[in-house]
Write a protein that holds these residues in place. Structure first.
Motif, PDB file in Angstrom:
ATOM      1  N   ASP A 112       0.833  -1.190   0.000  1.00 54.00           N
ATOM      2  CA  ASP A 112       0.000   0.000   0.000  1.00 54.00           C
ATOM      3  C   ASP A 112       0.870   1.243   0.000  1.00 54.00           C
ATOM      4  O   ASP A 112       1.898   1.315   0.673  1.00 54.00           O
ATOM      5  CB  ASP A 112      -0.885  -0.023   1.249  1.00 54.00           C
ATOM      6  CG  ASP A 112      -1.730   1.223   1.363  1.00 54.00           C
ATOM      7  OD1 ASP A 112      -1.244   2.193   1.963  1.00 54.00           O
ATOM      8  OD2 ASP A 112      -2.852   1.230   0.842  1.00 54.00           O
ATOM      9  N   VAL A 114       0.661   4.235   1.281  1.00 55.79           N
ATOM     10  CA  VAL A 114       0.911   4.889   2.558  1.00 55.79           C
ATOM     11  C   VAL A 114       1.909   4.089   3.389  1.00 55.79           C
ATOM     12  O   VAL A 114       2.840   4.650   3.970  1.00 55.79           O
ATOM     13  CB  VAL A 114      -0.401   5.100   3.332  1.00 55.79           C
ATOM     14  CG1 VAL A 114      -0.116   5.636   4.732  1.00 55.79           C
ATOM     15  CG2 VAL A 114      -1.324   6.050   2.586  1.00 55.79           C
ATOM     16  N   GLU A 115       1.742   2.788   3.434  1.00 53.73           N
ATOM     17  CA  GLU A 115       2.661   1.960   4.218  1.00 53.73           C
ATOM     18  C   GLU A 115       4.075   2.020   3.653  1.00 53.73           C
ATOM     19  O   GLU A 115       5.054   2.108   4.402  1.00 53.73           O
ATOM     20  CB  GLU A 115       2.162   0.518   4.262  1.00 53.73           C
ATOM     21  CG  GLU A 115       2.980  -0.391   5.161  1.00 53.73           C
ATOM     22  CD  GLU A 115       2.373  -1.776   5.314  1.00 53.73           C
ATOM     23  OE1 GLU A 115       3.111  -2.760   5.181  1.00 53.73           O
ATOM     24  OE2 GLU A 115       1.151  -1.851   5.557  1.00 53.73           O
ATOM     25  N   LYS A 164       3.216  -0.973  10.011  1.00 55.39           N
ATOM     26  CA  LYS A 164       1.856  -1.208   9.529  1.00 55.39           C
ATOM     27  C   LYS A 164       1.106   0.111   9.493  1.00 55.39           C
ATOM     28  O   LYS A 164       1.435   1.049  10.218  1.00 55.39           O
ATOM     29  CB  LYS A 164       1.110  -2.187  10.451  1.00 55.39           C
ATOM     30  CG  LYS A 164       1.756  -3.550  10.593  1.00 55.39           C
ATOM     31  CD  LYS A 164       1.692  -4.330   9.301  1.00 55.39           C
ATOM     32  CE  LYS A 164       2.271  -5.727   9.474  1.00 55.39           C
ATOM     33  NZ  LYS A 164       2.339  -6.461   8.186  1.00 55.39           N
ATOM     34  N   ARG A 165       0.081   0.168   8.656  1.00 55.77           N
ATOM     35  CA  ARG A 165      -0.825   1.315   8.742  1.00 55.77           C
ATOM     36  C   ARG A 165      -1.626   1.227  10.030  1.00 55.77           C
ATOM     37  O   ARG A 165      -1.717   2.176  10.790  1.00 55.77           O
ATOM     38  CB  ARG A 165      -1.774   1.341   7.542  1.00 55.77           C
ATOM     39  CG  ARG A 165      -1.128   1.767   6.233  1.00 55.77           C
ATOM     40  CD  ARG A 165      -2.164   1.961   5.154  1.00 55.77           C
ATOM     41  NE  ARG A 165      -3.086   3.045   5.489  1.00 55.77           N
ATOM     42  CZ  ARG A 165      -4.189   3.317   4.799  1.00 55.77           C
ATOM     43  NH1 ARG A 165      -4.522   2.555   3.771  1.00 55.77           N
ATOM     44  NH2 ARG A 165      -4.967   4.322   5.138  1.00 55.77           N
ATOM     45  N   HIS A 166      -2.236   0.066  10.238  1.00 55.07           N
ATOM     46  CA  HIS A 166      -3.038  -0.169  11.432  1.00 55.07           C
ATOM     47  C   HIS A 166      -2.468  -1.406  12.127  1.00 55.07           C
ATOM     48  O   HIS A 166      -2.547  -2.515  11.600  1.00 55.07           O
ATOM     49  CB  HIS A 166      -4.510  -0.358  11.080  1.00 55.07           C
ATOM     50  CG  HIS A 166      -5.073   0.773  10.265  1.00 55.07           C
ATOM     51  ND1 HIS A 166      -5.193   2.058  10.758  1.00 55.07           N
ATOM     52  CD2 HIS A 166      -5.521   0.819   8.990  1.00 55.07           C
ATOM     53  CE1 HIS A 166      -5.701   2.843   9.822  1.00 55.07           C
ATOM     54  NE2 HIS A 166      -5.904   2.113   8.739  1.00 55.07           N
ATOM     55  N   ALA A 197       3.257   1.943  13.725  1.00 50.26           N
ATOM     56  CA  ALA A 197       2.039   2.032  12.928  1.00 50.26           C
ATOM     57  C   ALA A 197       1.361   3.372  13.156  1.00 50.26           C
ATOM     58  O   ALA A 197       1.670   4.094  14.107  1.00 50.26           O
ATOM     59  CB  ALA A 197       1.080   0.895  13.289  1.00 50.26           C
ATOM     60  N   GLN A 198       0.433   3.700  12.261  1.00 50.63           N
ATOM     61  CA  GLN A 198      -0.349   4.919  12.446  1.00 50.63           C
ATOM     62  C   GLN A 198      -1.307   4.766  13.622  1.00 50.63           C
ATOM     63  O   GLN A 198      -1.560   5.717  14.355  1.00 50.63           O
ATOM     64  CB  GLN A 198      -1.117   5.254  11.175  1.00 50.63           C
ATOM     65  CG  GLN A 198      -0.218   5.713  10.026  1.00 50.63           C
ATOM     66  CD  GLN A 198      -1.021   6.020   8.784  1.00 50.63           C
ATOM     67  OE1 GLN A 198      -1.535   5.125   8.126  1.00 50.63           O
ATOM     68  NE2 GLN A 198      -1.124   7.298   8.448  1.00 50.63           N
ATOM     69  N   TYR A 220       1.717  10.274   9.574  1.00 55.24           N
ATOM     70  CA  TYR A 220       2.079  10.349   8.155  1.00 55.24           C
ATOM     71  C   TYR A 220       2.363  11.788   7.727  1.00 55.24           C
ATOM     72  O   TYR A 220       3.376  12.072   7.083  1.00 55.24           O
ATOM     73  CB  TYR A 220       0.952   9.752   7.329  1.00 55.24           C
ATOM     74  CG  TYR A 220       1.191   9.719   5.845  1.00 55.24           C
ATOM     75  CD1 TYR A 220       2.062   8.785   5.281  1.00 55.24           C
ATOM     76  CD2 TYR A 220       0.548  10.608   4.993  1.00 55.24           C
ATOM     77  CE1 TYR A 220       2.284   8.744   3.922  1.00 55.24           C
ATOM     78  CE2 TYR A 220       0.763  10.576   3.626  1.00 55.24           C
ATOM     79  CZ  TYR A 220       1.628   9.645   3.095  1.00 55.24           C
ATOM     80  OH  TYR A 220       1.849   9.604   1.739  1.00 55.24           O
TER      81      TYR A 220
END
Length: 234
Positions: A112, A114-115, A164-166, A197-198, A220
């Protein structure tokens, strides 16, 4: 890839026992003989499966066992694991579709955006994990897959970072596997872990901290250079 849509029931026996009652489902049979059974709703994961290496035997109804508790099926698939006694037996009561497709070579998963950006930003700003930290490399290779970032801290000790994003429990388990493997290497040990992670779920944070990992919240926008945002290392 072979795709079968059918009314089916399944029984898994061996190291564990599980069964699926009669219902309409989708079966995916891959080129390596892996078999996955999916339902219309519910989790993205299959209801039951047999992973390769395994072999598949198609049994015609006249060869079927006598203990089938419904009408005689159109076909029975018996999937046997090559390295254990596990067996997945699927009774296809009524087949609506049975098609095969040649998918060809797959280029693999593309992360992804964003990641991937989070990984790049953190690699470029590696001192965010601690003053004096230095980047070893992104996508550090291991026998079980690449670690997102490998770095060394101010003490010269290695740090494996999973991004990770989440952040959920699965990500913590992934980092655990990496650190366990890396710590077997006398040239690397001790290897510390950071789960970044976010967002991180409370359960994942608890598990990570219980295993001695630090948890990092990544912003981010802040990492892109925005004035608003924060990053915390716990």
């Amino acid at each position: 890839m072979r795709i079968i849509v059918a009314d089916c029931q399944a029984k898994y026996s061996g190291r564990l026992n599980a069964s699926l009652p009669l219902a309409r489902r989708v079966l995916l049979i891959k080129a390596d003989n892996s078999v996955l059974i999916f339902s219309e709703i519910g989790s993205y994961k299959p209801l039951n499966w047999m992973a390769a290496p395994c072999s598949i035997k198609e049994i015609e109804p006249t060869d079927a066992d006598d203990d089938v508790d419904t009408d005689i099926p159109e076909k029975i698939l018996r999937v046997c694991a090559d390295k254990s006694s596990d067996i997945l037996e699927i009774n296809l009561q009524h087949i609506y579709s049975d098609e095969a497709y040649e998918l060809g070579a797959d280029p693999g998963l593309v992360k992804d955006g964003v990641e991937d950006h989070l990984q790049r930003y953190l690699a470029e700003q590696i001192e965010r994990i601690g003053e004096g930290a230095k980047l070893v490399r992104r996508e550090y290779p291991t026998a079980i897959g690449p670690v997102d970032i490998m770095a060394v801290d101010a003490n010269g000790e290695h740090v494996a970072i999973e991004i990770k994003r989440h952040g959920g429990i699965d990500g913590v388990e992934q980092l655990t596997r990496y650190c366990k493997l890396l710590n077997r290497d006398p040239l690397l040990t001790p290897v510390h872990g950071i789960f970044a992670a976010q967002t991180i779920t409370p359960q994942a944070r608890t598990l990570a901290e219980d295993r001695g990992f630090a948890c990092m919240i990544l912003d981010y926008d802040e990492m892109k250079g925005s004035e608003d945002g924060s990053l915390r290392l716990f």
